[in-house]
Design a protein around this motif. Structure first.
Motif, short mmCIF file in Angstrom:
data_model
loop_
_atom_site.label_atom_id
_atom_site.label_comp_id
_atom_site.label_asym_id
_atom_site.label_seq_id
_atom_site.Cartn_x
_atom_site.Cartn_y
_atom_site.Cartn_z
N ASP A 37 0.83 -1.20 0.00
CA ASP A 37 0.00 0.00 0.00
C ASP A 37 0.86 1.25 0.00
OD1 ASP A 37 0.91 0.34 2.60
OD2 ASP A 37 -0.90 -0.45 3.51
N ALA A 38 0.22 2.36 -0.30
CA ALA A 38 0.95 3.62 -0.40
C ALA A 38 0.00 4.78 -0.21
CB ALA A 38 1.64 3.72 -1.76
N GLU A 39 0.59 5.91 0.15
CA GLU A 39 -0.09 7.20 0.13
C GLU A 39 0.69 8.06 -0.85
OE1 GLU A 39 -0.68 8.80 4.15
OE2 GLU A 39 -0.24 6.76 4.85
N VAL A 40 0.03 8.49 -1.90
CA VAL A 40 0.70 9.26 -2.95
C VAL A 40 1.35 10.50 -2.36
CG1 VAL A 40 0.40 10.50 -5.13
CG2 VAL A 40 -0.88 8.39 -4.70
N ALA A 57 5.34 4.36 0.87
CA ALA A 57 4.90 3.09 0.29
C ALA A 57 5.46 1.98 1.17
CB ALA A 57 5.40 2.93 -1.13
N GLY A 58 4.70 0.92 1.36
CA GLY A 58 5.14 -0.17 2.21
C GLY A 58 4.63 -1.51 1.73
N ALA A 59 5.22 -2.57 2.28
CA ALA A 59 4.81 -3.92 1.88
C ALA A 59 5.23 -4.93 2.93
CB ALA A 59 5.43 -4.29 0.54
N THR A 60 4.50 -6.03 2.95
CA THR A 60 4.88 -7.22 3.70
C THR A 60 4.71 -8.40 2.76
OG1 THR A 60 4.08 -6.26 5.77
CG2 THR A 60 4.43 -8.65 5.73
N ILE A 61 5.80 -9.11 2.49
CA ILE A 61 5.80 -10.19 1.50
C ILE A 61 6.42 -11.44 2.12
CG2 ILE A 61 6.59 -10.93 -0.78
CD1 ILE A 61 6.76 -7.95 -1.54
N GLN A 77 9.76 -7.05 4.89
CA GLN A 77 8.90 -5.93 5.25
C GLN A 77 9.64 -4.63 4.97
OE1 GLN A 77 6.20 -6.60 8.83
NE2 GLN A 77 7.93 -7.87 9.41
N ALA A 78 8.91 -3.67 4.45
CA ALA A 78 9.57 -2.41 4.10
C ALA A 78 8.60 -1.25 4.21
CB ALA A 78 10.11 -2.48 2.67
N GLU A 79 9.14 -0.10 4.59
CA GLU A 79 8.42 1.18 4.59
C GLU A 79 9.38 2.20 4.00
OE1 GLU A 79 5.33 2.05 5.38
OE2 GLU A 79 4.72 0.04 6.02
N ALA A 118 9.26 3.42 -5.32
CA ALA A 118 9.39 2.77 -4.01
C ALA A 118 9.03 1.30 -4.10
CB ALA A 118 8.49 3.48 -3.00
N TYR A 119 8.00 0.97 -4.85
CA TYR A 119 7.64 -0.43 -5.03
C TYR A 119 8.77 -1.21 -5.70
CZ TYR A 119 2.68 0.25 -3.82
OH TYR A 119 1.50 0.49 -3.16
N ARG A 120 9.45 -0.59 -6.65
CA ARG A 120 10.58 -1.27 -7.30
C ARG A 120 11.69 -1.57 -6.28
NH1 ARG A 120 10.50 2.63 -12.14
NH2 ARG A 120 9.14 1.60 -13.64
#
Length: 208
Positions: free
Chosen positions: A143-146, A150-154, A172-174, A187-189
């Motif tokens: 998810d992200a806020e423009v 941006a963050g993720a848990t994979i 995990q990343a923010e 950020a997603y990349r």
């Protein structure tokens, strides 16, 4: 009543035509922009130019399709709406160039092949090759806020196929995502790169 001259009438028609065209142009819908998680041309150049012939030294991988929550499996990018954790927004003018599970799988595969010097057998029609490691991933959060973050848990798993031994982990990343949608995709990349790095370490652990 005054009569319009022919030239005056033509002038008025011309003005009306220009105004009508301007109105139509103003009503035209803007075209969506398409984004990819793949690396740029210079990074792509580090991959093998062609699939090598099978050999004992080749590191064969199978990068399986990435599982993503259904709420994210949309052509449009899905972001948080103004920091409200319970509200999501579809960006109609910002879309993935392919379905998100494919974008993630292909980007991970690309980076793993470049990092490990490996070849991904998935969908390559290599019937005479058996991969040594199968990699599966599941996105729990992306998810992200423009203009903000941006963050993720994979979750990911590397399975050594001959004996079934497994190494698993979670990335995990923010990250900050300044600017507009381009910042979110950048950020997603980076998150995909971090995930691929963690997975590659898992593969190397099983190779020892």
């Amino acid at each position: 009543m005054k009569r319009l001259t022919v030239s005056a009438a033509l002038a008025r028609c011309a003005i009306a035509g220009v105004m009508g065209a301007a109105v139509l142009a103003g009503c035209a819908s803007p075209e969506p922009r398409y984004y990819t998680l793949a690396q740029g041309p210079m990074a792509v150049a580090t991959l093998p130019a062609a699939t090598p012939a099978p050999s004992a030294s080749t590191l064969w991988l199978e990068v399986a399709p990435v599982r993503v929550p259904e709420r994210l499996n949309r052509p449009q990018l899905v972001v948080r709406d103004g920091g409200n954790d319970a509200s999501l927004r579809l960006l109609d003018l910002a879309r993935w160039s392919s379905p998100l599970p494919d974008e993630l799988r292909d980007a991970l595969s690309q980076r793993l092949q470049a990092t490990l010097g490996a070849v991904d057998t998935y969908q390559q029609g290599l019937s005479d090759v058996q991969p040594l490691y199968r990699i599966t991933t599941e996105v729990l959060r992306l998810d992200a806020e423009v203009g903000q973050r941006a963050g993720a848990t994979i979750n990911w798993t590397v399975r050594r196929l001959p004996d079934g031994k497994v190494v698993s982990g979670r990335t995990q990343a923010e990250l900050p995502a300044p600017g507009e949608v381009d910042g979110v995709v950048a950020a997603y990349r980076e998150i995909v790169a971090s995930t691929a790095k963690d997975i590659a370490a898992g593969v190397e652990a099983l190779r020892r």
